[in-house]
Write a protein that holds these residues in place. Sequence first.
Motif, PDB file in Angstrom:
ATOM      1  N   THR A  49       6.674 -10.234  -6.139  1.00 51.03           N
ATOM      2  CA  THR A  49       6.644  -9.674  -4.778  1.00 51.03           C
ATOM      3  C   THR A  49       5.326 -10.005  -4.066  1.00 51.03           C
ATOM      4  OG1 THR A  49       8.212  -7.971  -5.415  1.00 51.03           O
ATOM      5  CG2 THR A  49       6.913  -7.539  -3.428  1.00 51.03           C
TER       6      THR A  49
ATOM      7  N   GLY B 269      -1.204   1.262  -1.378  1.00 55.34           N
ATOM      8  CA  GLY B 269      -0.459   1.257  -2.642  1.00 55.34           C
ATOM      9  C   GLY B 269      -1.255   0.495  -3.681  1.00 55.34           C
ATOM     10  N   ARG B 270      -1.247   1.010  -4.911  1.00 52.73           N
ATOM     11  CA  ARG B 270      -2.032   0.362  -5.979  1.00 52.73           C
ATOM     12  C   ARG B 270      -1.212   0.238  -7.260  1.00 52.73           C
ATOM     13  NH1 ARG B 270      -6.220   5.241  -7.715  1.00 52.73           N
ATOM     14  NH2 ARG B 270      -4.813   6.933  -7.175  1.00 52.73           N
ATOM     15  N   SER B 271       0.100  -0.002  -7.117  1.00 49.28           N
ATOM     16  CA  SER B 271       0.926  -0.172  -8.320  1.00 49.28           C
ATOM     17  C   SER B 271       0.591  -1.501  -8.984  1.00 49.28           C
ATOM     18  CB  SER B 271       2.415  -0.134  -7.962  1.00 49.28           C
ATOM     19  OG  SER B 271       2.771  -1.293  -7.252  1.00 49.28           O
TER      20      SER B 271
ATOM     21  N   HIS C 180      -4.657   4.513  -1.196  1.00 46.04           N
ATOM     22  CA  HIS C 180      -3.676   5.134  -2.078  1.00 46.04           C
ATOM     23  C   HIS C 180      -3.570   6.608  -1.722  1.00 46.04           C
ATOM     24  CE1 HIS C 180      -7.314   6.348  -4.075  1.00 46.04           C
ATOM     25  NE2 HIS C 180      -7.683   5.065  -4.076  1.00 46.04           N
ATOM     26  N   SER C 181      -2.889   7.367  -2.568  1.00 41.34           N
ATOM     27  CA  SER C 181      -2.593   8.763  -2.197  1.00 41.34           C
ATOM     28  C   SER C 181      -3.846   9.636  -2.143  1.00 41.34           C
ATOM     29  CB  SER C 181      -1.570   9.371  -3.159  1.00 41.34           C
ATOM     30  OG  SER C 181      -2.143   9.515  -4.438  1.00 41.34           O
TER      31      SER C 181
ATOM     32  N   ALA D 208       2.886  -0.798   0.715  1.00 43.16           N
ATOM     33  CA  ALA D 208       3.721  -0.771  -0.498  1.00 43.16           C
ATOM     34  C   ALA D 208       3.624   0.629  -1.086  1.00 43.16           C
ATOM     35  CB  ALA D 208       3.258  -1.820  -1.498  1.00 43.16           C
ATOM     36  N   ILE D 209       4.306   1.558  -0.454  1.00 42.68           N
ATOM     37  CA  ILE D 209       4.124   2.977  -0.727  1.00 42.68           C
ATOM     38  C   ILE D 209       5.405   3.625  -1.270  1.00 42.68           C
ATOM     39  CG2 ILE D 209       3.293   5.150   0.288  1.00 42.68           C
ATOM     40  CD1 ILE D 209       2.477   3.339   2.779  1.00 42.68           C
ATOM     41  N   GLY D 210       6.527   3.312  -0.615  1.00 46.84           N
ATOM     42  CA  GLY D 210       7.784   3.960  -0.998  1.00 46.84           C
ATOM     43  C   GLY D 210       8.041   5.222  -0.187  1.00 46.84           C
ATOM     44  N   ARG D 211       7.564   5.248   1.069  1.00 55.30           N
ATOM     45  CA  ARG D 211       7.811   6.392   1.962  1.00 55.30           C
ATOM     46  C   ARG D 211       8.272   5.897   3.326  1.00 55.30           C
ATOM     47  NH1 ARG D 211       4.735  11.476   0.620  1.00 55.30           N
ATOM     48  NH2 ARG D 211       4.443  11.196  -1.585  1.00 55.30           N
TER      49      ARG D 211
ATOM     50  N   PHE E 296       6.103   5.472   6.923  1.00 52.71           N
ATOM     51  CA  PHE E 296       4.820   6.159   6.706  1.00 52.71           C
ATOM     52  C   PHE E 296       3.745   5.701   7.712  1.00 52.71           C
ATOM     53  CE2 PHE E 296       0.639   6.313   4.718  1.00 52.71           C
ATOM     54  CZ  PHE E 296       0.579   7.594   4.201  1.00 52.71           C
TER      55      PHE E 296
ATOM     56  N   VAL F 106       6.493  -3.825   2.585  1.00 51.38           N
ATOM     57  CA  VAL F 106       7.127  -4.043   1.278  1.00 51.38           C
ATOM     58  C   VAL F 106       8.183  -2.972   0.994  1.00 51.38           C
ATOM     59  CG1 VAL F 106       6.678  -4.395  -1.188  1.00 51.38           C
ATOM     60  CG2 VAL F 106       4.927  -5.010   0.474  1.00 51.38           C
ATOM     61  N   GLY F 107       8.060  -1.835   1.629  1.00 50.35           N
ATOM     62  CA  GLY F 107       8.908  -0.687   1.293  1.00 50.35           C
ATOM     63  C   GLY F 107      10.392  -0.937   1.504  1.00 50.35           C
ATOM     64  N   ILE F 108      11.163  -0.406   0.579  1.00 52.16           N
ATOM     65  CA  ILE F 108      12.626  -0.415   0.732  1.00 52.16           C
ATOM     66  C   ILE F 108      13.074   1.021   0.483  1.00 52.16           C
ATOM     67  CG2 ILE F 108      14.819  -1.323  -0.130  1.00 52.16           C
ATOM     68  CD1 ILE F 108      13.302  -3.738  -1.217  1.00 52.16           C
TER      69      ILE F 108
ATOM     70  N   GLY G  95      11.453  -8.533   0.823  1.00 53.31           N
ATOM     71  CA  GLY G  95      12.479  -8.421  -0.216  1.00 53.31           C
ATOM     72  C   GLY G  95      13.157  -9.751  -0.505  1.00 53.31           C
TER      73      GLY G  95
ATOM     74  N   THR H  29      11.269 -12.081  -3.160  1.00 48.60           N
ATOM     75  CA  THR H  29      11.016 -11.722  -4.561  1.00 48.60           C
ATOM     76  C   THR H  29      11.823 -12.594  -5.521  1.00 48.60           C
ATOM     77  OG1 THR H  29      10.386  -9.508  -3.880  1.00 48.60           O
ATOM     78  CG2 THR H  29      10.970  -9.775  -6.188  1.00 48.60           C
TER      79      THR H  29
HETATM   80  P1  NDP Z   1       4.833   2.928  -6.724  1.00 49.47           P
HETATM   81  O1  NDP Z   1       5.527   4.240  -6.566  1.00 49.47           O
HETATM   82  O2  NDP Z   1       4.589   2.385  -8.079  1.00 49.47           O
HETATM   83  O3  NDP Z   1       3.432   2.987  -5.948  1.00 49.47           O
HETATM   84  C1  NDP Z   1       3.316   3.598  -4.694  1.00 49.47           C
HETATM   85  C2  NDP Z   1       1.882   3.556  -4.257  1.00 49.47           C
HETATM   86  O4  NDP Z   1       1.813   4.197  -2.984  1.00 49.47           O
HETATM   87  C3  NDP Z   1       0.940   4.310  -5.194  1.00 49.47           C
HETATM   88  O5  NDP Z   1      -0.221   3.547  -5.431  1.00 49.47           O
HETATM   89  C4  NDP Z   1       0.615   5.593  -4.445  1.00 49.47           C
HETATM   90  O6  NDP Z   1      -0.708   6.074  -4.621  1.00 49.47           O
HETATM   91  C5  NDP Z   1       0.764   5.142  -3.002  1.00 49.47           C
HETATM   92  N1  NDP Z   1       1.104   6.304  -2.171  1.00 49.47           N
HETATM   93  C6  NDP Z   1       2.111   7.192  -2.343  1.00 49.47           C
HETATM   94  N2  NDP Z   1       2.064   8.132  -1.397  1.00 49.47           N
HETATM   95  C7  NDP Z   1       1.003   7.847  -0.623  1.00 49.47           C
HETATM   96  C8  NDP Z   1       0.416   8.463   0.501  1.00 49.47           C
HETATM   97  N3  NDP Z   1       0.916   9.587   1.038  1.00 49.47           N
HETATM   98  N4  NDP Z   1      -0.687   7.895   1.056  1.00 49.47           N
HETATM   99  C9  NDP Z   1      -1.220   6.771   0.538  1.00 49.47           C
HETATM  100  N5  NDP Z   1      -0.701   6.135  -0.546  1.00 49.47           N
HETATM  101  C10 NDP Z   1       0.389   6.683  -1.115  1.00 49.47           C
HETATM  102  O7  NDP Z   1       5.697   1.922  -5.838  1.00 49.47           O
HETATM  103  P2  NDP Z   1       5.815   0.299  -5.884  1.00 49.47           P
HETATM  104  O8  NDP Z   1       4.496  -0.326  -5.650  1.00 49.47           O
HETATM  105  O9  NDP Z   1       6.612  -0.104  -7.044  1.00 49.47           O
HETATM  106  O10 NDP Z   1       6.750   0.080  -4.606  1.00 49.47           O
HETATM  107  C11 NDP Z   1       6.333   0.451  -3.303  1.00 49.47           C
HETATM  108  C12 NDP Z   1       7.479   0.220  -2.344  1.00 49.47           C
HETATM  109  O11 NDP Z   1       7.819  -1.157  -2.353  1.00 49.47           O
HETATM  110  C13 NDP Z   1       8.784   0.959  -2.675  1.00 49.47           C
HETATM  111  O12 NDP Z   1       9.424   1.298  -1.469  1.00 49.47           O
HETATM  112  C14 NDP Z   1       9.599  -0.073  -3.407  1.00 49.47           C
HETATM  113  O13 NDP Z   1      10.989   0.149  -3.270  1.00 49.47           O
HETATM  114  C15 NDP Z   1       9.192  -1.317  -2.681  1.00 49.47           C
HETATM  115  N6  NDP Z   1       9.318  -2.542  -3.475  1.00 49.47           N
HETATM  116  C16 NDP Z   1       9.883  -3.611  -2.871  1.00 49.47           C
HETATM  117  C17 NDP Z   1      10.006  -4.802  -3.527  1.00 49.47           C
HETATM  118  C18 NDP Z   1      10.591  -5.959  -2.800  1.00 49.47           C
HETATM  119  O14 NDP Z   1      11.056  -6.879  -3.414  1.00 49.47           O
HETATM  120  N7  NDP Z   1      10.538  -5.942  -1.465  1.00 49.47           N
HETATM  121  C19 NDP Z   1       9.579  -4.974  -4.916  1.00 49.47           C
HETATM  122  C20 NDP Z   1       8.901  -3.806  -5.455  1.00 49.47           C
HETATM  123  C21 NDP Z   1       8.802  -2.627  -4.738  1.00 49.47           C
HETATM  124  P3  NDP Z   1      -1.245   6.636  -6.031  1.00 49.47           P
HETATM  125  O15 NDP Z   1      -1.478   5.426  -6.893  1.00 49.47           O
HETATM  126  O16 NDP Z   1      -2.499   7.350  -5.675  1.00 49.47           O
HETATM  127  O17 NDP Z   1      -0.171   7.533  -6.566  1.00 49.47           O
END
Ligand code: NDP
Length: 325
Positions: free
Chosen positions: A157, A181-183, A205-206, A224-227, A230, A245-247, A300, A303
């Motif tokens: 990705t 995001g820091r995944s 990050h959060s 890349a957050i997942g919200r 946001f 990046v979010g889906i 998306g 990837t």
């Molecule tokens: P993760 O859940 O592993 O990581 C999310 C990150 O967002 C974490 O580092 C977290 O911080 C941070 N975060 C969460 N809430 C907040 C907030 N309120 N403020 C700031 N930062 C925040 O998710 P992924 O990295 O795996 O995926 C992120 C998104 O990307 C998802 O929507 C997923 O579906 C999508 N995705 C899309 C792909 C594609 O092919 N397009 C491939 C992979 C993912 P903290 O570390 O502090 O918890």
Amino acid sequence: MNPHTATPRILDGIAIAAGIKAEVAHQVRQLGPQGITPGLAVILVGDVPASQIYVRSKVKTCGELGIYSEMITPPETITTEEMLDLIAKLNAREDIDGILIQLPLPAHVDTRRLLEAVAPEKDVDGFHPINAGRLLAEGYSGATTSRSGKLALAPCTPAGIMEILRRSDIPIAGKNAVVIGRSDIVGKPAASMLLNASATVTVCHSRTHNLARFTREADILVAAIGRSGFVTPDMIKPGATLIDVGINRITDQSQVDEFFPGDEARAALFAKRGSTVVGDIHPAAFALSGAYTPVPGGVGALTIAMLMQNTVTAARSRRSTLDRA
Ligand code: NDP
């Protein structure tokens, strides 16, 4: 041109991915005369519907590009030891260049141990610590470039994000890039690649205080957050490049009204399917940007294309004389 008033450019992930897939198919054809067909093994454990959809589309794309693929579907009850045996057999097979373990795995399985068991030269997801370390140490900023010329298997990705930026001629060097995001899968490797491409990188990050203070400085913003939605319009610098990046699947009419007011095509799709997807960036923010990746049809789409590229890179590196010419 004043970026405040310019029409934002849509960074069409589907078109960019199509270009990469055509290049991969060409590389596969070049390997044919050497008797090499790149091979990908995909392990899908149990019965997760979303994973089944992803895996099917990976296997289908392999077929379209001339890559051999094998889908292995152990039951949900498989143990870590049994998975380790399976991975060892795939590591030893000459005809398999890439091994992909579809995540998430059942909770009783030791995911980290399994990812580390995959031979680094077959780790087409780029998740093995050796490949993660090389990304940091060797300055990759994409899928196949390494300063030392060593095999570069970078996570798909973020490698796709870099391809979108490069192929769209978005300047990176010297620009402020902010990654939210820091995944291990997206945020961290995306930040590393942007740094390797000489951006000035901030990772949020959060636990980040006053996040908007950072995002408003971003020439390139990667979310890349997942919200859902946001990042709101007040959080971006007008004219910035927005990489979403979010889906996030939404199923409430009220959310559709909030994110896509007046968008009749989206409303019709929602009425038909009962759901739609929105990214981590509020669609209203796109109007202020210089360029943005839509959801769906943006990051998306890249990837799987990058997974295909990694598989052929792994085959060339391990089996071909092409890269040694
Ligand atoms: P993760 O859940 O592993 O990581 C999310 C990150 O967002 C974490 O580092 C977290 O911080 C941070 N975060 C969460 N809430 C907040 C907030 N309120 N403020 C700031 N930062 C925040 O998710 P992924 O990295 O795996 O995926 C992120 C998104 O990307 C998802 O929507 C997923 O579906 C999508 N995705 C899309 C792909 C594609 O092919 N397009 C491939 C992979 C993912 P903290 O570390 O502090 O918890």
